[in-house]
Design a protein around this motif. Structure first.
Motif, PDB file in Angstrom:
ATOM      1  N   GLU A 108       0.834  -1.204   0.000  1.00  0.00           N
ATOM      2  CA  GLU A 108       0.000   0.000   0.000  1.00  0.00           C
ATOM      3  C   GLU A 108       0.869   1.254   0.000  1.00  0.00           C
ATOM      4  O   GLU A 108       0.626   2.201  -0.758  1.00  0.00           O
ATOM      5  N   ASN A 109       1.899   1.280   0.826  1.00  0.00           N
ATOM      6  CA  ASN A 109       2.801   2.426   0.865  1.00  0.00           C
ATOM      7  C   ASN A 109       3.562   2.580  -0.449  1.00  0.00           C
ATOM      8  O   ASN A 109       3.787   3.694  -0.912  1.00  0.00           O
ATOM      9  N   GLN A 110       3.941   1.462  -1.051  1.00  0.00           N
ATOM     10  CA  GLN A 110       4.627   1.521  -2.339  1.00  0.00           C
ATOM     11  C   GLN A 110       3.728   2.125  -3.407  1.00  0.00           C
ATOM     12  O   GLN A 110       4.183   2.950  -4.215  1.00  0.00           O
ATOM     13  N   GLN A 111       2.457   1.746  -3.421  1.00  0.00           N
ATOM     14  CA  GLN A 111       1.514   2.288  -4.398  1.00  0.00           C
ATOM     15  C   GLN A 111       1.297   3.784  -4.179  1.00  0.00           C
ATOM     16  O   GLN A 111       1.232   4.559  -5.139  1.00  0.00           O
ATOM     17  N   GLN A 112       1.193   4.196  -2.926  1.00  0.00           N
ATOM     18  CA  GLN A 112       1.039   5.622  -2.616  1.00  0.00           C
ATOM     19  C   GLN A 112       2.272   6.402  -3.052  1.00  0.00           C
ATOM     20  O   GLN A 112       2.161   7.495  -3.624  1.00  0.00           O
ATOM     21  N   LEU A 113       3.439   5.848  -2.775  1.00  0.00           N
ATOM     22  CA  LEU A 113       4.685   6.506  -3.163  1.00  0.00           C
ATOM     23  C   LEU A 113       4.760   6.664  -4.678  1.00  0.00           C
ATOM     24  O   LEU A 113       5.095   7.741  -5.181  1.00  0.00           O
ATOM     25  N   LEU A 114       4.435   5.604  -5.406  1.00  0.00           N
ATOM     26  CA  LEU A 114       4.460   5.664  -6.861  1.00  0.00           C
ATOM     27  C   LEU A 114       3.491   6.724  -7.378  1.00  0.00           C
ATOM     28  O   LEU A 114       3.835   7.516  -8.257  1.00  0.00           O
ATOM     29  N   ALA A 115       2.290   6.760  -6.828  1.00  0.00           N
ATOM     30  CA  ALA A 115       1.302   7.751  -7.258  1.00  0.00           C
ATOM     31  C   ALA A 115       1.809   9.167  -6.999  1.00  0.00           C
ATOM     32  O   ALA A 115       1.678  10.052  -7.860  1.00  0.00           O
ATOM     33  N   LEU A 116       2.390   9.397  -5.841  1.00  0.00           N
ATOM     34  CA  LEU A 116       2.902  10.732  -5.519  1.00  0.00           C
ATOM     35  C   LEU A 116       4.084  11.117  -6.402  1.00  0.00           C
ATOM     36  O   LEU A 116       4.173  12.261  -6.874  1.00  0.00           O
ATOM     37  N   LEU A 117       5.000  10.187  -6.643  1.00  0.00           N
ATOM     38  CA  LEU A 117       6.147  10.486  -7.500  1.00  0.00           C
ATOM     39  C   LEU A 117       5.707  10.743  -8.940  1.00  0.00           C
ATOM     40  O   LEU A 117       6.252  11.624  -9.612  1.00  0.00           O
ATOM     41  N   THR A 118       4.721  10.002  -9.408  1.00  0.00           N
ATOM     42  CA  THR A 118       4.178  10.208 -10.743  1.00  0.00           C
ATOM     43  C   THR A 118       3.557  11.601 -10.851  1.00  0.00           C
ATOM     44  O   THR A 118       3.774  12.324 -11.827  1.00  0.00           O
ATOM     45  N   GLN A 119       2.810  11.963  -9.844  1.00  0.00           N
ATOM     46  CA  GLN A 119       2.184  13.296  -9.804  1.00  0.00           C
ATOM     47  C   GLN A 119       3.259  14.387  -9.763  1.00  0.00           C
ATOM     48  O   GLN A 119       3.154  15.397 -10.465  1.00  0.00           O
ATOM     49  N   LEU A 120       4.290  14.193  -8.972  1.00  0.00           N
ATOM     50  CA  LEU A 120       5.385  15.166  -8.895  1.00  0.00           C
ATOM     51  C   LEU A 120       6.065  15.327 -10.242  1.00  0.00           C
ATOM     52  O   LEU A 120       6.293  16.446 -10.701  1.00  0.00           O
ATOM     53  N   LYS A 121       6.381  14.210 -10.909  1.00  0.00           N
ATOM     54  CA  LYS A 121       7.041  14.279 -12.202  1.00  0.00           C
ATOM     55  C   LYS A 121       6.181  15.032 -13.222  1.00  0.00           C
ATOM     56  O   LYS A 121       6.687  15.861 -13.970  1.00  0.00           O
ATOM     57  N   SER A 122       4.880  14.770 -13.218  1.00  0.00           N
ATOM     58  CA  SER A 122       3.975  15.464 -14.147  1.00  0.00           C
ATOM     59  C   SER A 122       3.929  16.955 -13.882  1.00  0.00           C
ATOM     60  O   SER A 122       3.817  17.759 -14.803  1.00  0.00           O
ATOM     61  N   SER A 123       4.034  17.349 -12.627  1.00  0.00           N
ATOM     62  CA  SER A 123       3.955  18.768 -12.292  1.00  0.00           C
ATOM     63  C   SER A 123       5.235  19.520 -12.636  1.00  0.00           C
ATOM     64  O   SER A 123       5.214  20.732 -12.796  1.00  0.00           O
ATOM     65  N   ILE A 124       6.342  18.815 -12.781  1.00  0.00           N
ATOM     66  CA  ILE A 124       7.629  19.446 -13.092  1.00  0.00           C
ATOM     67  C   ILE A 124       7.730  19.821 -14.563  1.00  0.00           C
ATOM     68  O   ILE A 124       8.345  20.795 -14.926  1.00  0.00           O
TER      69      ILE A 124
END
Length: 125
Positions: A108-124
């Motif tokens: 669950e934490n891995q999935q949350q981390l991936l979602a957040l990192l994906t969102q961060l990359k898109s915002s950059i």
């Protein structure tokens, strides 16, 4: 810490680098190839960095570079069959190393981390 471990493992076990792996991984997802500028943007690094690494991969026969038919000043880079084979070996090792590094981190934490990192990359971009 994980990145440092990945860098060391790529060098020690395969005599390659994490940036080379990153370029090969990006090209693996773009089977039709990518323009050098697109590759730089996808990796969030400078054109100069990508150019130097692509030259190394060209010398090793792992990528092809063809003139862009729409813009002769630009090149389209893609993995060769040898590059695809080498990438599969590297990707399998990479996945194992990452799984090992995250073994004590819940799914669950891995999935949350991936979602957040994906969102961060898109915002950059």
């Amino acid at each position: 810490m994980i990145e440092k471990r990945l860098r060391r493992n790529f060098e020690d076990q395969f005599g390659t680098t994490l940036p080379r792996f990153d370029i090969m991984a990006t090209l693996d997802r773009a089977r039709e190839g990518m323009r050098m500028g697109e590759l730089s943007r996808a990796l969030l690094v400078s054109n100069g960095n990508v150019t130097a690494i692509v030259r190394q991969l060209l010398d090793q026969g792992l990528v092809n570079s063809q003139p862009d038919p729409e813009d002769r000043r630009s090149a389209i880079v893609s993995l060769t069959p040898k590059g695809c084979d080498q990438f599969r070996v590297l990707a399998e090792a990479h996945h194992g190393w990452v799984r090992e590094a995250l073994a004590d981190f819940s799914e669950e934490n891995q999935q949350q981390l991936l979602a957040l990192l994906t969102q961060l990359k898109s915002s950059i971009r």
